[in-house]
Design a protein around this motif. Structure first.
Motif, mmCIF file in Angstrom:
data_model
loop_
_atom_site.group_PDB
_atom_site.id
_atom_site.type_symbol
_atom_site.label_atom_id
_atom_site.label_comp_id
_atom_site.label_asym_id
_atom_site.label_seq_id
_atom_site.Cartn_x
_atom_site.Cartn_y
_atom_site.Cartn_z
ATOM 1 N N VAL A 172 -8.937 3.462 8.223
ATOM 2 C CA VAL A 172 -8.185 4.506 7.518
ATOM 3 C C VAL A 172 -7.581 5.436 8.566
ATOM 4 O O VAL A 172 -8.284 5.934 9.453
ATOM 5 N N LEU A 192 -0.010 6.490 11.358
ATOM 6 C CA LEU A 192 0.719 5.340 10.825
ATOM 7 C C LEU A 192 2.155 5.321 11.347
ATOM 8 O O LEU A 192 2.711 4.267 11.645
ATOM 9 N N THR A 211 -4.494 1.851 7.120
ATOM 10 C CA THR A 211 -3.979 2.372 5.862
ATOM 11 C C THR A 211 -4.366 3.832 5.636
ATOM 12 O O THR A 211 -5.413 4.285 6.117
ATOM 13 N N THR A 212 -3.535 4.545 4.890
ATOM 14 C CA THR A 212 -3.862 5.924 4.535
ATOM 15 C C THR A 212 -4.693 5.967 3.257
ATOM 16 O O THR A 212 -5.277 6.994 2.936
ATOM 17 N N ASN A 213 -4.734 4.840 2.525
ATOM 18 C CA ASN A 213 -5.536 4.727 1.301
ATOM 19 C C ASN A 213 -6.309 3.419 1.339
ATOM 20 O O ASN A 213 -5.703 2.347 1.468
ATOM 21 N N THR A 245 2.452 3.115 3.278
ATOM 22 C CA THR A 245 1.096 3.665 3.365
ATOM 23 C C THR A 245 0.130 2.723 4.070
ATOM 24 O O THR A 245 -1.047 3.056 4.226
ATOM 25 N N SER A 273 -4.324 8.508 9.517
ATOM 26 C CA SER A 273 -3.507 9.596 8.975
ATOM 27 C C SER A 273 -2.055 9.131 8.901
ATOM 28 O O SER A 273 -1.671 8.121 9.496
ATOM 29 N N GLU A 274 -1.225 9.884 8.198
ATOM 30 C CA GLU A 274 0.201 9.554 8.101
ATOM 31 C C GLU A 274 0.858 9.600 9.476
ATOM 32 O O GLU A 274 1.719 8.772 9.791
#
Length: 241
Positions: free
Chosen positions: A61, A67, A48-50, A78, A63-64
């Motif tokens: 966690v 992902l 996940t990015t969050n 996300t 990065s975009e």
């Protein structure tokens, strides 16, 4: 940072044979993942990015860009999670069931699973040729309803032959659903998008039902299988009142 090995493993889950080999499937999107986290499904790993604020050992966690490399969506959400495919459950035959004969489109299956959830159908039975319910596109289309509907894959002909419940099949030519007496226990069979219910399954159908066309020209060939499922299930539930 995600390794090439991790990316390869995750993206391989787009194929049924690797999902079966590893016993894992992919879910994307915060809503769907939260539904799965709150259910009996077991989380393998979350990317996940969050942060979801869960066990750190189960969350990575990313990065975009990372992902995007593992996402099966054109526009990645996300979060992407890997869950374990649960063990098969017994089918509750003391209720209204939905059976699928060769439904191939992931979006249709996902929508039908959502419809089952909406109309209180807890068991959906499918023949082996029906698209896998853990296909990423199916999981996405269920919007979390996969957690509340037990989907079973089996020899549908044998299953229908051994049941003592009435079996209703959706056909272009059949009894008008709006004029039919419908029970609260039975099996509703829906067929393939292009060919409908197979000849083999047709032989064990006890009642053929249809949704009449009201258009003046009567030129529409058929309804989408998920649309038909919504109309038919609505009528089955309405008849209970």
């Amino acid at each position: 940072m995600l390794s090439k090995s991790q990316i390869k493993t995750i993206t391989s889950l787009n194929q049924k044979k690797y999902r079966l080999q590893q016993g894992l499937f992919v879910a994307e999107g915060v809503k769907t993942i939260n539904e799965l986290l709150a259910s009996q499904f077991s989380l393998q790993q979350l990317y996940t990015t969050n942060s979801f604020k869960i066990d750190a050992n189960l969350e990575t966690v990313v990065s975009e860009n990372e992902l995007k490399k593992i996402s099966f969506l054109k526009t990645p959400n996300t979060a992407l999670a890997i869950f374990k495919i649960p063990e098969p459950k017994a089918i509750n035959t003391n209720q209204l069931l939905v059976a699928l004969d060769n439904v191939r489109d992931p979006g249709n299956l996902g929508t039908i699973i959502r419809l089952c959830d909406w109309f209180g159908i807890t068991d959906l039975v499918c023949n082996i040729e029906t698209v896998d319910c853990y296909n990423p596109k199916v999981v996405q289309a269920t919007m979390g309803s996969i957690t509340r509907v037990n989907v079973s894959y089996l020899n549908l002909t044998d299953f229908l032959k051994t049941t003592h419940m009435p079996i209703f099949g959706a056909f272009m030519e059949g009894d008008n659903i709006y004029k039919s007496q419908l029970p609260n226990k039975g099996i509703l069979v829906l067929g393939n998008e292009a060919n409908g219910i197979s000849r083999e399954i047709e032989q064990v159908i006890t009642t053929k039902i249809s949704i009449p066309r009201f258009g003046q020209l009567q030129s529409t060939e058929s309804l989408n299988v998920a649309t038909a499922a919504a109309i038919l299930l609505s009528e089955f539930r309405r008849s209970e009142r």
